[in-house]
Scaffold this motif. Structure first.
Motif, PDB file in Angstrom:
ATOM      1  N   ILE A 196      53.005  35.000  37.127  1.00  0.00           N
ATOM      2  CA  ILE A 196      52.634  36.324  36.620  1.00  0.00           C
ATOM      3  C   ILE A 196      51.227  36.326  36.029  1.00  0.00           C
ATOM      4  O   ILE A 196      50.416  37.210  36.325  1.00  0.00           O
ATOM      5  CB  ILE A 196      53.661  36.797  35.570  1.00  0.00           C
ATOM      6  CG1 ILE A 196      55.011  37.063  36.248  1.00  0.00           C
ATOM      7  CG2 ILE A 196      53.167  38.059  34.860  1.00  0.00           C
ATOM      8  CD1 ILE A 196      56.122  37.399  35.270  1.00  0.00           C
ATOM      9  N   VAL A 197      50.930  35.349  35.188  1.00  0.00           N
ATOM     10  CA  VAL A 197      49.629  35.331  34.516  1.00  0.00           C
ATOM     11  C   VAL A 197      48.461  35.177  35.503  1.00  0.00           C
ATOM     12  O   VAL A 197      47.497  35.953  35.448  1.00  0.00           O
ATOM     13  CB  VAL A 197      49.586  34.225  33.433  1.00  0.00           C
ATOM     14  CG1 VAL A 197      48.177  34.086  32.850  1.00  0.00           C
ATOM     15  CG2 VAL A 197      50.581  34.553  32.317  1.00  0.00           C
ATOM     16  N   LEU A 240      43.910  37.589  38.396  1.00  0.00           N
ATOM     17  CA  LEU A 240      43.297  37.854  39.703  1.00  0.00           C
ATOM     18  C   LEU A 240      43.148  39.354  39.940  1.00  0.00           C
ATOM     19  O   LEU A 240      42.127  39.804  40.479  1.00  0.00           O
ATOM     20  CB  LEU A 240      44.155  37.232  40.807  1.00  0.00           C
ATOM     21  CG  LEU A 240      43.504  37.110  42.193  1.00  0.00           C
ATOM     22  CD1 LEU A 240      42.235  36.267  42.126  1.00  0.00           C
ATOM     23  CD2 LEU A 240      44.498  36.508  43.179  1.00  0.00           C
ATOM     24  N   ALA A 241      44.137  40.124  39.500  1.00  0.00           N
ATOM     25  CA  ALA A 241      44.061  41.582  39.656  1.00  0.00           C
ATOM     26  C   ALA A 241      42.937  42.177  38.811  1.00  0.00           C
ATOM     27  O   ALA A 241      42.307  43.168  39.207  1.00  0.00           O
ATOM     28  CB  ALA A 241      45.394  42.218  39.279  1.00  0.00           C
ATOM     29  N   LEU A 242      42.675  41.577  37.666  1.00  0.00           N
ATOM     30  CA  LEU A 242      41.579  42.043  36.816  1.00  0.00           C
ATOM     31  C   LEU A 242      40.219  41.715  37.426  1.00  0.00           C
ATOM     32  O   LEU A 242      39.246  42.445  37.224  1.00  0.00           O
ATOM     33  CB  LEU A 242      41.693  41.408  35.432  1.00  0.00           C
ATOM     34  CG  LEU A 242      42.834  41.905  34.545  1.00  0.00           C
ATOM     35  CD1 LEU A 242      43.014  40.991  33.336  1.00  0.00           C
ATOM     36  CD2 LEU A 242      42.571  43.346  34.091  1.00  0.00           C
ATOM     37  N   LEU A 243      40.176  40.613  38.171  1.00  0.00           N
ATOM     38  CA  LEU A 243      38.903  40.165  38.742  1.00  0.00           C
ATOM     39  C   LEU A 243      38.634  40.746  40.127  1.00  0.00           C
ATOM     40  O   LEU A 243      37.485  41.072  40.458  1.00  0.00           O
ATOM     41  CB  LEU A 243      38.887  38.632  38.820  1.00  0.00           C
ATOM     42  CG  LEU A 243      38.965  37.878  37.498  1.00  0.00           C
ATOM     43  CD1 LEU A 243      39.066  36.379  37.749  1.00  0.00           C
ATOM     44  CD2 LEU A 243      37.742  38.190  36.635  1.00  0.00           C
ATOM     45  N   ILE A 244      39.681  40.879  40.937  1.00  0.00           N
ATOM     46  CA  ILE A 244      39.518  41.343  42.324  1.00  0.00           C
ATOM     47  C   ILE A 244      40.414  42.548  42.549  1.00  0.00           C
ATOM     48  O   ILE A 244      41.642  42.423  42.656  1.00  0.00           O
ATOM     49  CB  ILE A 244      39.869  40.225  43.332  1.00  0.00           C
ATOM     50  CG1 ILE A 244      39.046  38.969  43.048  1.00  0.00           C
ATOM     51  CG2 ILE A 244      39.642  40.700  44.768  1.00  0.00           C
ATOM     52  CD1 ILE A 244      39.420  37.786  43.912  1.00  0.00           C
ATOM     53  N   LEU A 300      47.159  47.592  38.094  1.00  0.00           N
ATOM     54  CA  LEU A 300      48.597  47.340  38.160  1.00  0.00           C
ATOM     55  C   LEU A 300      49.090  47.321  39.605  1.00  0.00           C
ATOM     56  O   LEU A 300      49.955  46.517  39.968  1.00  0.00           O
ATOM     57  CB  LEU A 300      49.357  48.393  37.344  1.00  0.00           C
ATOM     58  CG  LEU A 300      49.201  48.294  35.828  1.00  0.00           C
ATOM     59  CD1 LEU A 300      49.915  49.437  35.135  1.00  0.00           C
ATOM     60  CD2 LEU A 300      49.719  46.950  35.317  1.00  0.00           C
ATOM     61  N   TRP A 301      48.541  48.214  40.434  1.00  0.00           N
ATOM     62  CA  TRP A 301      48.917  48.225  41.856  1.00  0.00           C
ATOM     63  C   TRP A 301      48.493  46.912  42.523  1.00  0.00           C
ATOM     64  O   TRP A 301      49.273  46.297  43.260  1.00  0.00           O
ATOM     65  CB  TRP A 301      48.255  49.407  42.553  1.00  0.00           C
ATOM     66  CG  TRP A 301      48.592  49.490  44.018  1.00  0.00           C
ATOM     67  CD1 TRP A 301      49.672  50.091  44.574  1.00  0.00           C
ATOM     68  CD2 TRP A 301      47.828  48.929  45.112  1.00  0.00           C
ATOM     69  NE1 TRP A 301      49.640  49.950  45.947  1.00  0.00           N
ATOM     70  CE2 TRP A 301      48.531  49.240  46.306  1.00  0.00           C
ATOM     71  CE3 TRP A 301      46.640  48.217  45.188  1.00  0.00           C
ATOM     72  CZ2 TRP A 301      48.070  48.857  47.560  1.00  0.00           C
ATOM     73  CZ3 TRP A 301      46.175  47.820  46.445  1.00  0.00           C
ATOM     74  CH2 TRP A 301      46.885  48.139  47.605  1.00  0.00           C
ATOM     75  N   THR A 302      47.277  46.468  42.241  1.00  0.00           N
ATOM     76  CA  THR A 302      46.781  45.217  42.815  1.00  0.00           C
ATOM     77  C   THR A 302      47.600  44.029  42.307  1.00  0.00           C
ATOM     78  O   THR A 302      47.943  43.122  43.072  1.00  0.00           O
ATOM     79  CB  THR A 302      45.303  45.007  42.454  1.00  0.00           C
ATOM     80  OG1 THR A 302      44.553  46.166  42.848  1.00  0.00           O
ATOM     81  CG2 THR A 302      44.733  43.784  43.163  1.00  0.00           C
ATOM     82  N   PHE A 303      47.933  44.047  41.026  1.00  0.00           N
ATOM     83  CA  PHE A 303      48.782  43.009  40.446  1.00  0.00           C
ATOM     84  C   PHE A 303      50.122  42.933  41.173  1.00  0.00           C
ATOM     85  O   PHE A 303      50.631  41.839  41.468  1.00  0.00           O
ATOM     86  CB  PHE A 303      49.003  43.298  38.960  1.00  0.00           C
ATOM     87  CG  PHE A 303      50.109  42.504  38.327  1.00  0.00           C
ATOM     88  CD1 PHE A 303      49.994  41.133  38.144  1.00  0.00           C
ATOM     89  CD2 PHE A 303      51.270  43.134  37.907  1.00  0.00           C
ATOM     90  CE1 PHE A 303      51.019  40.401  37.549  1.00  0.00           C
ATOM     91  CE2 PHE A 303      52.296  42.411  37.316  1.00  0.00           C
ATOM     92  CZ  PHE A 303      52.167  41.039  37.145  1.00  0.00           C
ATOM     93  N   SER A 304      50.687  44.093  41.507  1.00  0.00           N
ATOM     94  CA  SER A 304      51.974  44.118  42.207  1.00  0.00           C
ATOM     95  C   SER A 304      51.866  43.512  43.601  1.00  0.00           C
ATOM     96  O   SER A 304      52.794  42.867  44.086  1.00  0.00           O
ATOM     97  CB  SER A 304      52.511  45.549  42.293  1.00  0.00           C
ATOM     98  OG  SER A 304      51.846  46.308  43.300  1.00  0.00           O
TER      99      SER A 304
END
Length: 215
Positions: free
Chosen positions: A101-102, A107-111, A121-125
């Motif tokens: 998860i972390v 990675l979602a914050l960076l890319i 949040l969509w990218t994180f998912s």
């Protein structure tokens, strides 16, 4: 919507139905990773926030609600149902999902496509879905307790991802401006994780033996 996308959606839905049937019919979640199911629920919660502000189609809305409700039901049964929770392999299902998860969140914050809350949040998912099956695969490898319904559940999940790859290829050649590199790379990684399982599933099926994964 093309036939590959529809088939992928239906296969994904079938995988969840198979899992719910296993839990409801047998009153058991033995062999199922709660950590994987909780991560799938987190995936859907982060991805379907657009239900509150965007309407695409009735089909789209209904499918999102079904995935949310069914995933929440599975987690509920495994955590709180008096009978089902006693069959949960708690001592074996110890994969530290924060290790998934972390990094996915970072990675979602960076890319990402845009630095907004909903887009992150969509990218994180997307990233998390690619690796959420890992605790389930590890649990199956540790316990060797793979009944037919559990094996079919994982098989359907892998098939759903394969059909989505065909959907992306079809859209790439039929929609001039269709480009989703983050989704494609994550999807290919997710499909690769199923490779070992598919190999042993069909090997055991061909020889009519019980499915086992090498430790």
């Amino acid at each position: 919507m093309n036939i590959f996308r529809l088939a992928g959606d239906m296969t994904h839905l079938m995988s969840i139905v198979v899992l719910l049937l296993k839990i409801r019919a047998t009153k058991s979640c033995r062999g199922i990773s709660l950590r994987t199911q909780e991560m799938y629920l987190l995936v859907f919660l982060c991805r379907y926030l657009d239900l509150f502000y965007s309407f695409v189609s009735l089909y789209n809305t209904v499918m999102k609600l079904i995935f949310l409700a069914s995933s929440a039901a599975i987690v509920y049964y495994m955590r709180y149902d008096r009978v089902v929770k006693q069959t949960y392999d708690r001592r074996q299902d110890t994969f530290r999902y924060l290790f998934l998860i972390v990094p996915c969140l970072i990675l979602a914050l960076l890319i990402n496509h845009a630095f907004t809350l909903t887009e992150i949040l969509w990218t994180f998912s997307i990233y998390l879905e690619a690796v959420a099956i890992l605790p389930q695969l590890v649990l199956m490898q540790r316990t060797q307790n793979i009944d037919n319904l559990t094996g079919n559940y994982v098989l359907l999940l892998g098939t759903y991802r394969g059909l989505y790859i065909l959907n992306w290829i079809f859209r790439f050649f039929t929609e001039p401006h269709y480009r989703q590199w983050l989704v494609w790379i994550s999807g290919l990684l997710q499909t690769a994780l199923y490779g070992d399982f598919f190999y042993y599933y069909f090997k055991c099926w061909k020889s009519n033996k019980k499915l086992t994964l090498p430790a």
